[in-house]
Write a protein that holds these residues in place. Structure first.
Motif, short mmCIF file in Angstrom:
data_model
loop_
_atom_site.label_atom_id
_atom_site.label_comp_id
_atom_site.label_asym_id
_atom_site.label_seq_id
_atom_site.Cartn_x
_atom_site.Cartn_y
_atom_site.Cartn_z
N ASP A 132 -13.14 0.22 5.40
CA ASP A 132 -12.37 1.38 5.81
C ASP A 132 -13.31 2.46 6.35
O ASP A 132 -14.21 2.92 5.64
CB ASP A 132 -11.57 1.92 4.62
N GLN A 150 -4.60 -0.11 0.64
CA GLN A 150 -5.06 0.88 1.62
C GLN A 150 -4.85 2.27 1.04
O GLN A 150 -3.72 2.67 0.74
CB GLN A 150 -4.31 0.73 2.94
N SER A 199 1.88 0.71 5.56
CA SER A 199 1.36 -0.18 6.58
C SER A 199 1.87 -1.59 6.36
O SER A 199 1.88 -2.09 5.22
CB SER A 199 -0.18 -0.17 6.57
N TRP A 242 -4.84 0.06 11.19
CA TRP A 242 -6.23 0.44 10.95
C TRP A 242 -6.80 1.21 12.13
O TRP A 242 -7.97 1.62 12.10
CB TRP A 242 -7.09 -0.80 10.68
N ASN A 249 0.85 -1.18 0.00
CA ASN A 249 0.00 0.00 0.00
C ASN A 249 0.89 1.23 0.00
O ASN A 249 2.11 1.14 0.21
CB ASN A 249 -0.93 0.00 1.23
N TYR A 260 -4.06 -4.74 4.59
CA TYR A 260 -3.51 -3.44 4.22
C TYR A 260 -3.39 -3.27 2.71
O TYR A 260 -3.00 -2.19 2.26
CB TYR A 260 -2.12 -3.26 4.84
#
Length: 846
Positions: free
Chosen positions: A438, A491, A208, A548, A204, A488
């Motif tokens: 998300d 993301q 992350s 997250w 990502n 992730y």
């Protein structure tokens, strides 16, 4: 300018502005009324009955309320207007949390409904308005981040030029004299980039990744290079920068933690986090500093049995998957308590363990050394984050920011009970687990529109229709490092989400106004999330992957009536529930004993030393503390700045030793202190006990707690001398909660005394109240003083309880002395005073 001349009646005339302000306040406070003729409100067939009768007839409630509906609405309107009638500027009408002088010029800092008025006021006063959407560049055309990087590059190059060792470590072409500054900077960046190739690859753009390790401690999370030097010894939580702007921070246990919000919040914490009937909000805290480990293997049952003294092996924890809250014991010696522990059986071969950071590494090392071949331990301290919520709106706040990625029964159960405010009605096993979208897909928090009011059947369904398979599937993903790292994938950044929101609004305005970016399974990520109720703490724990946590935290704090708290508020809530807070209220553990005798003592001592001699208490010259006196000490007993458990151990064990050998005497004037053939002090009177304490306090400062719980002590059968039996035998204590029966406030480290039998009748009479001749309660009464031998305990946490309306103290007393008492009365004296307060005590269960 000429002064205003007095009016015709001698009063000063008001100008137009003063008249305008006076009329505005007067109009806001005016409550209009409506004249009602009750004869017009007679109902057909009941003309003889009147709403109000001069002779005291029956009042017709419905007709009376309908007739006074206008006055009630006017009263509410007047109350609303008078609240802001005296505000001359819009920044004076802001919510309490937003009243900052430093932000009074920034229109973006205030609610949107107030911005137009703020702009008019600022333009009227020629006040500078912060431009919206423009970067704050300096005179050189650089932003603050670009300026910081440029300055750091210059400083590094200067340092390289001065340090010979750094020049030798760099390539030869970088330190060449003919190399220009930009070329040096460019090559330095390439050199740094080449050295970071061993870092984990991310799937990502946000960087992350899953930071966990198996059978070893995970490395510290890598943060931004800008803040790298600040996290060398103390790790930052995901919400550190957010909390550092709003809270006082402290460095403990290897983390930089929020201690308390900068705003005064003692009463707000009591109202929101205390009784449900007064709670109308949520208290939230980032508890990612609590270490999480996953244990599996053939020796799992033996490891859990040794760690929890077989308590976590019960059927309701192992088979029913109920959240376990208890004590952690040394795996080799169950008589040694380490601290609190939380445990969840994921399945038959996997256990999730949460521990305080002060004891995490100790438990991890003990399990590895004892069961190194039989168990596999996954360190998830920096792989799993957690948030704790407490208050009536906890589930409502979570349901307004969370959405499930697919159809899930557990999420449907969460929606059905989200409006339940009383947490005590939930069953002991209340758990929600689902794959979550998300939270940033929501432009703003929006509560789930469910017109149906929750019923008792919805609460019962949490237990009867518990989705065991769905919850187990999500928990397995939460405990799998590959599944966490996969969550992730793709993301997105805030810019990418904003671009999708703009495209959605442009293509289909109706869909764009729904405040939600549609979830696309092939493109958007979803992460496992666990919401579980902790019965002992009466709060909600949310566990999710580490990276997250921040998106969820930002959305959560946008919900109305959500307040962030720190460790100080957690301790206050534990105190108000009359439960113990680790490590301050756990002096029988090594961590709690060090917290009291080392950290808190040093802080209190340094604060006392900073004061001038005329402004600080002289503990050695306090008089009238006890009815008797021993030559070995003068003034305050024991250590002035802590709970002196060593003194309590020596005093209580010494008194028991003297009781077995005959009559107890304070001192012996006919002879001095005696020593045996080995040079040990003979214990014959109470004064010898205090002399022994003074001898040990000069030389000995052990880390082993001198006290232990009364139900956890193993009696040693070995024969010891009198001095060794007094100093080495742990004193058995029991935790209690004391409630003051008269005015006064208890403080930390206060002394607890038992009431002698000859004084018991007086204190019972004082409990009922001693009154003056005019019927008023008499407070200035000369109380009988206890003896030095009546000291039986100390207060670990003492303050004013807003729920009780009086002082409440948590502490420990001698278990044997408590069993001999005929009443539940004690007297408490704060350190450095000679005033005693009557209190009643009750046992606190761990």
């Amino acid at each position: 300018m000429a002064r205003d001349r007095p009016g015709p009646q001698g009063r000063k005339q008001l100008n137009k502005n003063q008249i305008f302000k006076r009329d505005r306040v007067r109009n806001a406070r005016t409550i209009r009324a409506e004249a009602v003729n009750f004869d017009d409100h007679k109902t057909p067939g009941n003309e003889s009955k009147r709403d109000l009768s001069e002779s005291g007839g029956m009042l017709q409630i419905n007709d009376f309320i309908s007739s006074r509906e206008y006055e009630i609405k006017q009263l509410q309107l007047a109350m609303h207007k008078s609240k802001t009638a005296g505000c001359t500027r819009i920044f004076q009408a802001l919510p309490r949390a937003m009243r900052r002088r430093t932000a009074s010029h920034n229109v973006k800092r205030i609610p949107k409904r107030m911005r137009s008025r703020a702009l008019r006021e600022m333009m009227k006063n020629d006040q500078e308005i912060t431009a919206k959407g423009k970067s704050n560049k300096g005179k050189n055309g650089l932003t603050t981040s670009q300026l910081y990087r440029a300055k750091m590059s210059v400083q590094l190059l200067r340092l390289v030029g001065k340090s010979t060792s750094m020049q030798l470590a760099l390539p030869e072409e970088i330190t060449a004299s003919g190399c220009h500054l930009r070329t040096k900077i460019r090559r330095l960046r390439k050199f740094i980039k080449a050295g970071n190739r061993d870092r984990p690859q991310c799937n990502n753009k946000l960087g992350s990744y899953d930071n966990s390790a198996v059978n070893r401690l995970a490395p510290l999370p890598r943060g931004r290079i800008k803040y790298l030097k600040r996290q060398k010894f103390f790790t930052w939580l995901p919400t550190h920068i957010w909390n550092a702007k709003r809270s006082h921070m402290m460095k403990r246990w290897g983390y930089h933690l929020a201690w308390s919000p900068t705003q005064k919040c003692f009463r707000a914490t009591h109202r929101i986090g205390g009784n449900v009937s007064t709670s109308d909000g949520v208290l939230c805290m980032d508890t990612s500093f609590y270490g999480t480990m996953l244990i599996s293997g053939v020796g799992l049952v033996q490891a859990v049995s040794a760690l929890t003294a077989k308590r976590a092996l019960r059927k309701k924890y192992r088979d029913s998957k109920t959240w376990f809250e208890g004590l952690a014991y040394d795996v080799k010696d169950t008589s040694i308590i380490l601290g609190p522990l939380e445990l969840l059986w994921v399945d038959e071969n996997l256990v999730l363990l949460r521990l305080h950071p002060a004891i995490y590494t100790t438990v991890f090392s003990a399990l590895r050394n004892t069961f190194h071949d039989d168990v596999s331990i996954q360190d998830c301290r920096f792989a799993l984050g957690s948030i704790v919520l407490k208050g009536a709106k906890s589930l409502a706040a979570l349901s307004s920011i969370l959405r499930s990625s697919d159809q899930c029964r557990s999420f449907e159960q969460l929606k059905s009970v989200a409006r339940v405010a009383d947490q005590s009605v939930f069953p002991q096993r209340t758990m929600f687990a689902f794959m979550c979208v998300d939270p940033r897909h929501l432009g703003a928090p929006r509560s789930i529109t469910d017109p149906r009011i929750p019923t008792a059947d919805d609460i019962i369904n949490l237990q009867t229709n518990f989705p065991q398979e769905e919850v187990a599937h999500v928990l397995i993903k939460l405990c799998d490092p590959h599944a966490r790292n996969e969550s992730y994938k793709n993301q997105q950044t805030l810019k990418e989400l904003a671009q999708r929101r703009r495209e959605l609004l442009g293509n289909d305005p109706k869909e764009g106004l729904k405040n939600f970016i549609p979830y696309i399974a092939d493109k958007d990520p979803a992460f496992p999330l666990l919401i579980i109720r902790r019965p002992q703490n009466d709060d909600w724990l949310v566990i999710m992957p580490w990276f997250w946590l921040m998106p969820l935290w930002f959305q959560l704090n946008r919900v109305s009536r959500v307040h962030n708290v720190g460790l100080r508020q957690v301790q206050q809530l534990r105190y108000e529930r009359r439960s113990l807070y680790f490590p301050d209220d756990y002096p029988f553990t090594a961590i709690g004993y060090a917290e009291n005798s080392l950290y808190k003592r040093e802080a209190a001592s340094a604060k006392w030393n900073r004061k001038p001699p005329s402004k600080r208490v002289n503990f050695e010259k306090i008089i009238n503390m006890h009815r008797d006196h021993v030559p070995a000490y003068s003034g305050e007993m024991g250590d002035y700045f802590s709970c002196d458990w060593k003194l309590l151990q020596i005093l209580r064990n010494g008194i028991k030793y003297l009781e077995r050998n005959g009559e107890i005497k304070l001192c012996s004037p006919e002879r001095t202190t005696q020593f045996d053939a080995n040079g040990a002090r003979s214990i014959n009177v109470i004064n010898d006990i205090f002399e022994l304490y003074k001898d040990l306090s000069k030389h000995e400062s052990g880390d082993t707690p001198p006290i232990c719980l009364s139900n956890n002590y193993v009696n040693e059968s070995s024969q010891k001398s009198a001095q060794l039996s007094i100093t080495e035998t742990p004193l058995q204590v029991m935790p209690i909660s004391c409630t003051y029966l008269e005015r006064g406030r208890s403080r930390d480290n206060a002394r607890i005394y038992q009431i002698p039998e000859e004084h018991l009748d007086y204190w019972k009479r004082l409990d009922k109240g001693i009154f003056r001749a005019n019927g008023k309660l008499e407070h200035k009464v000369q109380h009988p003083l206890p003896s030095v031998t009546d000291l039986i305990g100390f207060v670990t946490s003492g303050s004013y309880h807003l729920g009780e309306g009086r002082s409440v103290a948590n502490g420990y007393i001698d278990a044997e002395a408590a069993s001999k008492q005929s009443s539940k009365y004690v007297v408490i004296r704060n350190v450095g005073t000679n005033v005693y307060r009557l209190a009643s005590w009750s046992h606190v269960s761990l």
